[in-house]
Write a protein that holds these residues in place. Sequence first.
Motif, PDB file in Angstrom:
ATOM      1  N   TRP A 252      42.843  47.599  37.365  1.00 44.33           N
ATOM      2  CA  TRP A 252      43.355  46.253  37.233  1.00 44.33           C
ATOM      3  C   TRP A 252      42.483  45.573  36.328  1.00 44.33           C
ATOM      4  CZ3 TRP A 252      41.330  42.550  41.807  1.00 44.33           C
ATOM      5  CH2 TRP A 252      41.900  41.504  41.725  1.00 44.33           C
ATOM      6  N   TYR A 253      43.233  45.126  35.235  1.00 45.32           N
ATOM      7  CA  TYR A 253      42.932  44.212  34.188  1.00 45.32           C
ATOM      8  C   TYR A 253      42.493  42.857  34.884  1.00 45.32           C
ATOM      9  CZ  TYR A 253      42.314  41.735  29.802  1.00 45.32           C
ATOM     10  OH  TYR A 253      41.998  41.109  28.675  1.00 45.32           O
TER      11      TYR A 253
ATOM     12  N   LEU B 127      41.552  50.198  41.242  1.00 48.28           N
ATOM     13  CA  LEU B 127      42.267  50.060  42.408  1.00 48.28           C
ATOM     14  C   LEU B 127      42.736  51.333  43.152  1.00 48.28           C
ATOM     15  CD1 LEU B 127      45.130  47.448  41.555  1.00 48.28           C
ATOM     16  CD2 LEU B 127      42.985  46.832  42.766  1.00 48.28           C
TER      17      LEU B 127
ATOM     18  N   GLN C  68      47.706  50.344  34.286  1.00 43.45           N
ATOM     19  CA  GLN C  68      47.008  49.078  34.201  1.00 43.45           C
ATOM     20  C   GLN C  68      47.775  47.955  34.721  1.00 43.45           C
ATOM     21  OE1 GLN C  68      43.817  48.795  31.230  1.00 43.45           O
ATOM     22  NE2 GLN C  68      44.966  46.771  30.635  1.00 43.45           N
ATOM     23  N   GLU C  69      47.189  47.460  36.122  1.00 38.54           N
ATOM     24  CA  GLU C  69      47.973  46.344  36.515  1.00 38.54           C
ATOM     25  C   GLU C  69      47.085  44.798  35.891  1.00 38.54           C
ATOM     26  OE1 GLU C  69      49.984  43.501  38.189  1.00 38.54           O
ATOM     27  OE2 GLU C  69      50.525  45.664  38.551  1.00 38.54           O
ATOM     28  N   LYS C  70      48.109  44.004  35.300  1.00 37.38           N
ATOM     29  CA  LYS C  70      47.506  42.745  34.900  1.00 37.38           C
ATOM     30  C   LYS C  70      47.569  41.700  35.357  1.00 37.38           C
ATOM     31  CE  LYS C  70      47.567  44.852  30.003  1.00 37.38           C
ATOM     32  NZ  LYS C  70      48.159  44.723  28.694  1.00 37.38           N
TER      33      LYS C  70
ATOM     34  N   GLN D 131      47.143  38.466  37.736  1.00 38.64           N
ATOM     35  CA  GLN D 131      45.988  37.900  38.475  1.00 38.64           C
ATOM     36  C   GLN D 131      46.257  37.290  39.624  1.00 38.64           C
ATOM     37  OE1 GLN D 131      43.260  38.017  36.101  1.00 38.64           O
ATOM     38  NE2 GLN D 131      44.685  39.443  35.456  1.00 38.64           N
TER      39      GLN D 131
ATOM     40  N   VAL E  28      48.081  41.921  44.180  1.00 35.31           N
ATOM     41  CA  VAL E  28      47.172  43.151  43.913  1.00 35.31           C
ATOM     42  C   VAL E  28      46.923  43.697  45.203  1.00 35.31           C
ATOM     43  CG1 VAL E  28      44.839  43.512  43.241  1.00 35.31           C
ATOM     44  CG2 VAL E  28      46.365  42.076  41.715  1.00 35.31           C
TER      45      VAL E  28
END
Length: 580
Positions: free
Chosen positions: A56-57, A98, A225-227, A229, A234
């Motif tokens: 998670w970015y 995550l 990679q989940e970006k 916010q 999430v």
Amino acid sequence: MAFERPLTIKEVVNDIHRKKYLLPSIQREFVWKTDQIQTLFDSLLRGYPVGAFLFWYIEKENINKFKFYEFLREFHERDNTHNSEANISGEEDILAILDGQQRLTSLFIGLKGSYAFKLPRKRVDNDAAYPKRELYLNLLKKSEEYDMVYDFQFLSKEDLKNAGTDDFWFKVGDILDLPESFEINDYIYENELNLLEKDKAKFANRTLHRLHKAIHETACINYYQEKSQELDKVLNIFIRVNSGGTQLSYSDLLLSIATAQWKVRDARKTITSFVDEINNVGDGFDFNKDLVLKTCLVLCDFSDIAFKVDNFDSNAMSKIEEEWDDISESIKLAVQLMANFGYNSKTLTANYVIIPIAYYLYKKGNPHNFVESYRFNSERADMKKFTTIALLKRVFGGQPDNVLKPLREIMKNNLDDFPYQRIKQDLRVTNKSLKFTEEEIEDLLWMKYGNRYAFSVLSLLYPNLDYKNNFHQDHIFPRSLLKSRSKLRKAGLSEKTINYCMENHDYIGNLQLIEGVPNQEKSNKRFKEWLELICPNENEKKEYRIRHFIPEVDLDLDNFQEFMEEREVSIREKLSKVLL
């Protein structure tokens, strides 16, 4: 989301070491055992895939909305199971894990850390019971486990000192100091592994090269990679990807949400340390975060007490944080009462039994000195009776919410004294009741030594003992004698009597509660001899017999059957008087 460039294990482990990767508060704590870590490394050497990961970015303007924790490195089963909170002040963007924390922590511990677990038959409070162990790979032998090829073991210095000459243990983390493949050959020569018989030398060479390739060369860490916010999105992703493996409990997730929403306290640190505290009361308990969070829902009078995300919105979290001091004090008092009733992790067969007691204390304002003061003798007696009978009747089995809610309603309207009789009369839940039948009482006589419910039955027979002292479940006629056919034959008993002794010596009819020191002194003495020793006159013998339901029969070994049958009559009468 698409796969990013895959990474090598060396890259990832070094980045964990540099704190490039952190764990968000929504992550559970590390729960893998050593055998799971060893299996993971075996899979790596065999070229098996180790699954995908999800990172998670988080942009730097959002990192202060959440709490983050560092990876565990030196795991200690007693002293270091909780992740340290990460200092993110001044940080740029963050990569949080995550999905894959258990695997990544296992790789980190295996290559750069240690794992200390308790040796068998050692006391928990003995520091020497937890030797530091690091991961090693046997370069000379395959694993003896049926589903493993490579022999990975967590070994202490003492283990290495006692290792056999047929083994050569390579510390797995040392592979990080051999970045070039030619250095493997140098290691082989320096340790004269090439001089061993041909098959062993080849196995050592190939095994070490496989380890080097798995750590330094193979890009096996495939990750998304989940970006986003958005916390809700999430969380939803997190729940989905954590539905397998070591199951994520709702308490882990809810505690994580609390951590993000509590204003003053760190919910995760507060509640996990509180769980440790109450588990160290008395002889020790086995409570968990689930119990604490469930108790919060019950004590705050939320209508829905199920573990659902919707029940832990910002309003609910705010109330729990506001009431935490009183809630935690109520739970602590309830646990102290359990210890004073003689219970511990082995005998408290349903942890939820403390919730109604905590609710009552909470609504009464946590009366000062409730656990000790004579003013509360009557209430404590009713609480003990409720606890014992609720455990024996298994009222919290199945779906405990269906019991907790009606119990709470009964409590609300009956706060003058602990309403045991009202609960017994009014609790109406399908197949749940505090009322006993004669058949159920008969079943209690079939409880055996070692059964987790045996203490509850015995405590009904000994209601006035001061359980702050250490009481043991003692065999009146010594177990070591009654379970040995050869000893019974030597004592001259008939085969029929021997069979009866061997089949019945562990039942309630042959058990009593006595303090630990007298029990150790009694040891394997025959009961008739023991009674003469501790009760030198007839009055003392009579009092002992009454106190322990000892029938007026011959106490010689060959009369064990009559002793059991007569004592069970007395026990049955006592239980009927208490329970019917």
